[in-house]
Enzyme design. Structure first.
Site, PDB file in Angstrom:
ATOM      1  N   LYS A 116       2.578  10.286  -5.559  1.00 46.79           N
ATOM      2  CA  LYS A 116       3.614  10.132  -4.534  1.00 46.79           C
ATOM      3  C   LYS A 116       5.000  10.080  -5.145  1.00 46.79           C
ATOM      4  O   LYS A 116       5.967  10.549  -4.544  1.00 46.79           O
ATOM      5  CB  LYS A 116       3.352   8.894  -3.671  1.00 46.79           C
ATOM      6  N   LYS A 198      -7.298  18.132  -1.096  1.00 45.24           N
ATOM      7  CA  LYS A 198      -7.746  17.283   0.002  1.00 45.24           C
ATOM      8  C   LYS A 198      -7.079  17.707   1.313  1.00 45.24           C
ATOM      9  O   LYS A 198      -5.903  18.069   1.311  1.00 45.24           O
ATOM     10  CB  LYS A 198      -7.356  15.841  -0.362  1.00 45.24           C
ATOM     11  N   LYS A 201      -2.600  15.550   6.416  1.00 45.16           N
ATOM     12  CA  LYS A 201      -1.685  15.854   7.522  1.00 45.16           C
ATOM     13  C   LYS A 201      -0.289  16.187   7.006  1.00 45.16           C
ATOM     14  O   LYS A 201       0.513  16.775   7.720  1.00 45.16           O
ATOM     15  CB  LYS A 201      -1.642  14.694   8.518  1.00 45.16           C
TER      16      LYS A 201
HETATM   17  P1  TYM Z   1      -4.738   6.885   5.060  1.00 45.34           P
HETATM   18  O1  TYM Z   1      -3.960   6.591   6.305  1.00 45.34           O
HETATM   19  O2  TYM Z   1      -4.142   7.841   4.078  1.00 45.34           O
HETATM   20  O3  TYM Z   1      -6.163   7.450   5.455  1.00 45.34           O
HETATM   21  C1  TYM Z   1      -7.044   6.746   6.326  1.00 45.34           C
HETATM   22  C2  TYM Z   1      -8.475   6.932   5.864  1.00 45.34           C
HETATM   23  O4  TYM Z   1      -8.823   8.326   5.882  1.00 45.34           O
HETATM   24  C3  TYM Z   1      -9.390   8.691   4.622  1.00 45.34           C
HETATM   25  N1  TYM Z   1      -9.060  10.102   4.355  1.00 45.34           N
HETATM   26  C4  TYM Z   1      -9.966  11.059   4.096  1.00 45.34           C
HETATM   27  N2  TYM Z   1     -11.306  11.005   3.994  1.00 45.34           N
HETATM   28  C5  TYM Z   1     -11.957  12.165   3.720  1.00 45.34           C
HETATM   29  N3  TYM Z   1     -11.326  13.357   3.534  1.00 45.34           N
HETATM   30  C6  TYM Z   1      -9.970  13.454   3.617  1.00 45.34           C
HETATM   31  N4  TYM Z   1      -9.381  14.628   3.441  1.00 45.34           N
HETATM   32  C7  TYM Z   1      -9.230  12.264   3.902  1.00 45.34           C
HETATM   33  N5  TYM Z   1      -7.901  11.986   4.060  1.00 45.34           N
HETATM   34  C8  TYM Z   1      -7.829  10.657   4.332  1.00 45.34           C
HETATM   35  C9  TYM Z   1      -8.747   7.737   3.627  1.00 45.34           C
HETATM   36  O5  TYM Z   1      -9.514   7.601   2.463  1.00 45.34           O
HETATM   37  C10 TYM Z   1      -8.693   6.457   4.418  1.00 45.34           C
HETATM   38  O6  TYM Z   1      -9.931   5.774   4.350  1.00 45.34           O
HETATM   39  N6  TYM Z   1      -3.975   2.890   2.131  1.00 45.34           N
HETATM   40  C11 TYM Z   1      -4.758   3.393   3.240  1.00 45.34           C
HETATM   41  C12 TYM Z   1      -4.630   2.536   4.472  1.00 45.34           C
HETATM   42  C13 TYM Z   1      -4.924   1.103   4.244  1.00 45.34           C
HETATM   43  C14 TYM Z   1      -6.210   0.525   4.012  1.00 45.34           C
HETATM   44  C15 TYM Z   1      -5.976  -0.870   3.830  1.00 45.34           C
HETATM   45  C16 TYM Z   1      -7.495   1.044   3.950  1.00 45.34           C
HETATM   46  C17 TYM Z   1      -4.022   0.099   4.187  1.00 45.34           C
HETATM   47  N7  TYM Z   1      -4.645  -1.078   3.954  1.00 45.34           N
HETATM   48  C18 TYM Z   1      -7.019  -1.738   3.580  1.00 45.34           C
HETATM   49  C19 TYM Z   1      -8.546   0.151   3.690  1.00 45.34           C
HETATM   50  C20 TYM Z   1      -8.307  -1.217   3.498  1.00 45.34           C
HETATM   51  C21 TYM Z   1      -4.284   4.790   3.583  1.00 45.34           C
HETATM   52  O7  TYM Z   1      -3.183   5.161   3.293  1.00 45.34           O
HETATM   53  O8  TYM Z   1      -5.159   5.541   4.327  1.00 45.34           O
END
Ligand code: TYM
Length: 336
Positions: A116, A198, A201
């Site tokens: 990032k 990956k 969005k």
């Molecule tokens: P975020 O918002 O980027 O994504 C949410 C969830 O979607 C999963 N994900 C995917 N899984 C499979 N294939 C993909 N292409 C793909 N893109 C995204 C992510 O692994 C995630 O599970 N930091 C986290 C949010 C968060 C969180 C937490 C999660 C904040 N606090 C505590 C668990 C526990 C995030 O940015 O997810």
């Protein structure tokens, strides 16, 4: 006989845009499924979204939209807890204490921080650096047993465990050590346009991702253009055939068919038939979510009511942990 206490789940998703098929298969769909067996807390991670500059009005709108989408995807707010991260101050309170127990070196090694900061070189802020500490606080403040995430979050989960282990070692048993829950095949859904990347969005190529809210025509068009290879054989091989294998994972998720079933189903057929079948299975699976989403979002006061109730229930659990942690580290607490 007393019923065995159910294990607790916590997970979160950032409201940084319409979620993709990757978010759905990797996370949200599992969240809904896990509700039968666990006590679940699901959160819209709006504070994490601030690590990248956001337009304030848009962030506000997207936060409510994400909540509506989670409800549409089957999150049940009566038996489980759904809330917005910033509505529960305990996350930030715990995060500070945890930050004081986390090393600069371990945060520097986080690949998401490195990625990032390379992507936003003009805004390598402190929040981006301490992002995993806040995420650890999200999890540990509820003493979650299990954290369902996609593969890209495994390093963050590891550091949450490291922080908890260290804290427990210094101050005595305080936190439950959380386990990751990563579904076997759908943990990493790849871009339809560049299957080595990956699905995200924030991809500038809109053909790379399918949104959970895309309509059927858009879904059919995006899958039709999906990058495959030239040998016209539907066979699962992530290394040699990443595009086809990614489509097989998506198809398998929505049909319940195994890779062997899928190979047999499309033996002797071209990629055209295969892509159409994947697109239709996806559109059929997302259609009810999309319809529910429109219905729920139209009722803003219902969504806000769910979030208010969720925040109150979450805070009751989280505040107890913060009080315990503050006491353990030696912060003066006055009698009430
Ligand atoms: P975020 O918002 O980027 O994504 C949410 C969830 O979607 C999963 N994900 C995917 N899984 C499979 N294939 C993909 N292409 C793909 N893109 C995204 C992510 O692994 C995630 O599970 N930091 C986290 C949010 C968060 C969180 C937490 C999660 C904040 N606090 C505590 C668990 C526990 C995030 O940015 O997810």
């Amino acid at each position: 006989m007393a019923e065995e206490k159910r294990k607790r789940i916590l997970s979160g998703i950032q409201p940084t845009g319409a979620p993709t098929l990757g978010n759905y298969i990797g996370a949200v769909r599992n969240w809904a499924l896990l509700q039968n067996d666990y006590d679940c807390l699901y959160m819209v991670a709006d504070l994490h979204a601030l690590t990248v500059r956001q337009a304030p009005a848009e962030l506000r709108r997207r936060t409510r939209e994400m909540a509506a989408l989670l409800l549409a995807a089957g999150i049940d707010p009566t038996h489980h807890v759904m809330f917005v991260q910033s509505h529960v101050p305990a996350h930030c309170e715990l995060s500070w204490v945890l930050a004081c127990n986390t090393q600069f070196g371990e945060l520097s090694r986080m690949t998401q921080f490195k990625d990032k900061s390379a992507k936003h070189p003009d805004n390598v802020n402190g929040g981006l650096f301490t992002y995993p500490v806040l995420m650890a606080a999200d999890i540990l403040v509820y003493n979650a047993d299990l954290v369902p995430v996609g593969q890209d979050q495994t390093q963050h989960l590891e550091i949450a465990r490291d922080i908890a282990t260290r804290f427990n070692g210094i101050y005595g048993d305080t936190f439950v050590l959380p386990e990751g829950y990563i579904s076997a095949s759908g943990a990493k859904i790849m871009s339809l346009a560049e299957p080595a990347k990956k699905m995200s969005k924030s991809d500038t190529n809109a053909n790379g991702f399918v949104l959970m809210t895309d309509d059927k025509d858009t879904i059919l068009r995006k899958f039709k253009r999906a990058v495959t290879d030239s040998d016209e054989v539907v066979r699962f091989d992530r290394e040699a055939k990443p595009g086809v294998s990614n489509l097989m994972v998506i198809y398998s998720t929505f049909t319940g068919k195994t890779m062997a079933d899928i190979e047999a189903e499309f033996a002797g057929k071209g990629y055209g038939d295969f892509k159409l079948a994947v697109a239709e299975a996806t559109a059929d699976a997302l259609a009810p979510v999309k319809d529910e989403y429109a219905r729920i979002l139209a009722d803003k006061s219902y969504v806000d009511g769910v979030l208010k109730e969720g925040a109150a229930r979450a805070a009751r659990l989280a505040d107890r942990t913060v009080a315990k942690v503050y006491r353990k580290v030696g912060l003066l607490q006055l009698e009430r």
